[in-house]
Design a protein around this motif. Structure first.
Motif, PDB file in Angstrom:
ATOM      1  N   GLU A 160       0.834  -1.201   0.000  1.00 24.52           N
ATOM      2  CA  GLU A 160       0.000   0.000   0.000  1.00 24.52           C
ATOM      3  C   GLU A 160       0.879   1.265   0.000  1.00 24.52           C
ATOM      4  O   GLU A 160       0.728   2.167   0.828  1.00 24.52           O
ATOM      5  CB  GLU A 160      -0.987  -0.044   1.183  1.00 24.52           C
ATOM      6  CG  GLU A 160      -0.412   0.166   2.586  1.00 24.52           C
ATOM      7  CD  GLU A 160       0.269  -1.037   3.228  1.00 24.52           C
ATOM      8  OE1 GLU A 160       0.694  -1.952   2.517  1.00 24.52           O
ATOM      9  OE2 GLU A 160       0.384  -1.033   4.463  1.00 24.52           O
ATOM     10  N   ALA A 174      -7.524   4.267   7.894  1.00 25.54           N
ATOM     11  CA  ALA A 174      -8.759   3.833   7.226  1.00 25.54           C
ATOM     12  C   ALA A 174      -8.457   3.312   5.823  1.00 25.54           C
ATOM     13  O   ALA A 174      -9.001   2.280   5.403  1.00 25.54           O
ATOM     14  CB  ALA A 174      -9.745   5.002   7.166  1.00 25.54           C
ATOM     15  N   ASN A 175      -7.576   3.999   5.115  1.00 26.38           N
ATOM     16  CA  ASN A 175      -7.263   3.569   3.748  1.00 26.38           C
ATOM     17  C   ASN A 175      -6.443   2.280   3.733  1.00 26.38           C
ATOM     18  O   ASN A 175      -6.598   1.447   2.836  1.00 26.38           O
ATOM     19  CB  ASN A 175      -6.567   4.693   2.988  1.00 26.38           C
ATOM     20  CG  ASN A 175      -7.536   5.822   2.669  1.00 26.38           C
ATOM     21  OD1 ASN A 175      -8.708   5.572   2.395  1.00 26.38           O
ATOM     22  ND2 ASN A 175      -7.075   7.051   2.735  1.00 26.38           N
ATOM     23  N   GLU A 177      -6.721  -0.077   5.932  1.00 25.27           N
ATOM     24  CA  GLU A 177      -7.693  -1.139   6.223  1.00 25.27           C
ATOM     25  C   GLU A 177      -8.432  -1.557   4.944  1.00 25.27           C
ATOM     26  O   GLU A 177      -8.611  -2.756   4.683  1.00 25.27           O
ATOM     27  CB  GLU A 177      -8.702  -0.655   7.285  1.00 25.27           C
ATOM     28  CG  GLU A 177      -9.669  -1.748   7.684  1.00 25.27           C
ATOM     29  CD  GLU A 177     -10.494  -1.391   8.930  1.00 25.27           C
ATOM     30  OE1 GLU A 177     -10.439  -0.228   9.372  1.00 25.27           O
ATOM     31  OE2 GLU A 177     -11.175  -2.297   9.433  1.00 25.27           O
ATOM     32  N   ALA A 178      -8.813  -0.578   4.136  1.00 29.04           N
ATOM     33  CA  ALA A 178      -9.525  -0.887   2.886  1.00 29.04           C
ATOM     34  C   ALA A 178      -8.624  -1.662   1.924  1.00 29.04           C
ATOM     35  O   ALA A 178      -9.054  -2.631   1.287  1.00 29.04           O
ATOM     36  CB  ALA A 178     -10.024   0.403   2.240  1.00 29.04           C
ATOM     37  N   CYS A 179      -7.364  -1.255   1.820  1.00 26.19           N
ATOM     38  CA  CYS A 179      -6.411  -1.967   0.948  1.00 26.19           C
ATOM     39  C   CYS A 179      -6.206  -3.390   1.431  1.00 26.19           C
ATOM     40  O   CYS A 179      -6.139  -4.336   0.636  1.00 26.19           O
ATOM     41  CB  CYS A 179      -5.053  -1.267   0.939  1.00 26.19           C
ATOM     42  SG  CYS A 179      -5.046   0.287   0.076  1.00 26.19           S
ATOM     43  N   ALA A 181      -8.207  -5.204   3.124  1.00 28.90           N
ATOM     44  CA  ALA A 181      -9.398  -6.034   2.901  1.00 28.90           C
ATOM     45  C   ALA A 181      -9.274  -6.722   1.538  1.00 28.90           C
ATOM     46  O   ALA A 181      -9.629  -7.905   1.387  1.00 28.90           O
ATOM     47  CB  ALA A 181     -10.661  -5.187   2.982  1.00 28.90           C
TER      48      ALA A 181
END
Ligand SMILES: Cc1ncc(COP(=O)(O)O)c(C=O)c1O
Length: 333
Positions: A160, A174-175, A177-179, A181
């Motif tokens: 990331e 937050a970003n 965590e999204a990556c 996922a």
């Protein structure tokens, strides 16, 4: 050798900051939970310190880094976190007793791994950085293809990198965590033990990977220094003032041919850096230093800075003398 006798520009390492960085990371990510990225320092002597701190697997960016680490006896578990279309030199490292795992993200790179004599791969997943990594939806198919060619698929990696310097931290978290996922989903398709990713900027945020690929933490730079990280600046470029302008500036003998500049100008404590040219850095401060004075420059980006130099000098704790000189022996390709 006293520091003042070093020919400048010269990379110098503060041993107190270095030990601090090694200890802080080893406490946060002990043992195999960190796979230090050697591209940040390109120095096997420094990699040996990371191994002594408990991390025996390493991340590499180039074939040359893999070869050099294996030759230095640090090749028990090397991940080339990058794609190659000719893996024969990596196959030679494996044949010589090294353990090499190669990132793959396409049919062509899977075929190259098998043809080159590499036995183990990870599926590289694109988690948002527009660089290497396959589409998350393609990971299961690619893993099957690799296994069909006789390769062991150890798991997945996904870097990331676009988030490393993101501010504020709450957005970085937050970003990330999204990556991650996406990476978890891919891992579900691929299987294996390894989920590799992350870097210095997400060292305490990325709790989803099984191993963190951080590199910069050990030497640091001013770009990472601007974040909320506990790592200290350990690498400086020692330079000499060669001219003092009557208009209120001074010039030292280190320019953009000795510094990675893609993260902007370097900095000098207590001074304002005006600009760098090929072999000069122009700065102001009050009072101006005399010609012949030494200045210590903090690079804005550690990896490309180190790659310009043949060696770095580990100083004594008082910063006065050279304790050891290390070859930057992983340079080149
Ligand atoms: C694949 C990969 N992993 C990890 C890193 C993390 O390095 P750093 O800790 O220096 O941010 C990088 C740096 O660019 C990278 O390219």
């Amino acid at each position: 050798v006293h520091v003042s006798e070093l020919q400048t520009p010269a990379l110098v390492v503060d041993p107190v900051a270095l030990d601090h960085n090694l200890a802080v990371m080893a406490a946060a990510r002990p043992g195999a939970r960190l796979r230090p990225h050697v591209k940040a320092h390109k120095t096997t002597a420094l990699a040996a310190r990371q191994a002594a701190a408990g991390h025996h697997g390493f991340t590499c960016a180039t074939i040359r880094e893999v070869e050099g680490m294996a030759a230095a006896g640090l090749g028990t578990d090397l991940l080339l976190a990058n794609e190659v279309v000719d893996a024969r030199r990596l196959g030679a490292v494996v044949a010589g007793g090294g353990r090499v795992t190669l990132a793959v993200d396409s049919d062509a790179t899977v075929a190259a791994a098998a043809a080159g004599g590499v036995r183990e791969v990870v599926i590289d997943v694109n988690v948002g950085l527009p660089r290497c990594g396959c589409d998350p939806a393609d990971t299961g198919r690619l893993a099957e293809r690799a296994r069909a060619l006789g390769l062991v698929v150890r798991g997945v990696m996904g870097y990331e990198g676009h988030l490393m310097l993101e501010q504020p931290r709450v957005d970085r978290r937050a970003n990330t965590e999204a990556c991650m996922a996406l990476l978890q989903q891919a891992h579900g398709q691929v299987g294996g033990e390894v989920v590799s990713g992350g870097g210095t900027g997400t060292y305490d945020i990325n709790t989803w990977v099984t191993e963190l690929q951080a590199g910069s933490y050990v030497l640091m730079d001013s770009a990472y220094g601007a974040l909320d990280l506990p790592f200290r600046q350990a690498l400086f470029l020692e330079a000499t003032v060669i001219s003092v302008g009557s208009g209120g500036w001074a010039v030292a003998d280190c320019g953009l041919k000795a510094l990675g500049m893609d993260h902007g100008n370097p900095s000098i404590d207590g001074a304002t850096v005006w600009f760098c040219s090929d072999e000069h850095i122009t700065f102001s401060c009050d009072p101006l230093p005399p010609v012949g004075a030494r200045v210590r420059i903090t690079p804005a980006h550690v990896d490309p800075t180190v790659a310009y130099h043949d060696r770095m000098h580990l100083l004594t704790a008082d910063g006065e003398h050279v304790a050891e000189t290390w070859a930057v022996d992983l340079r080149g390709w």
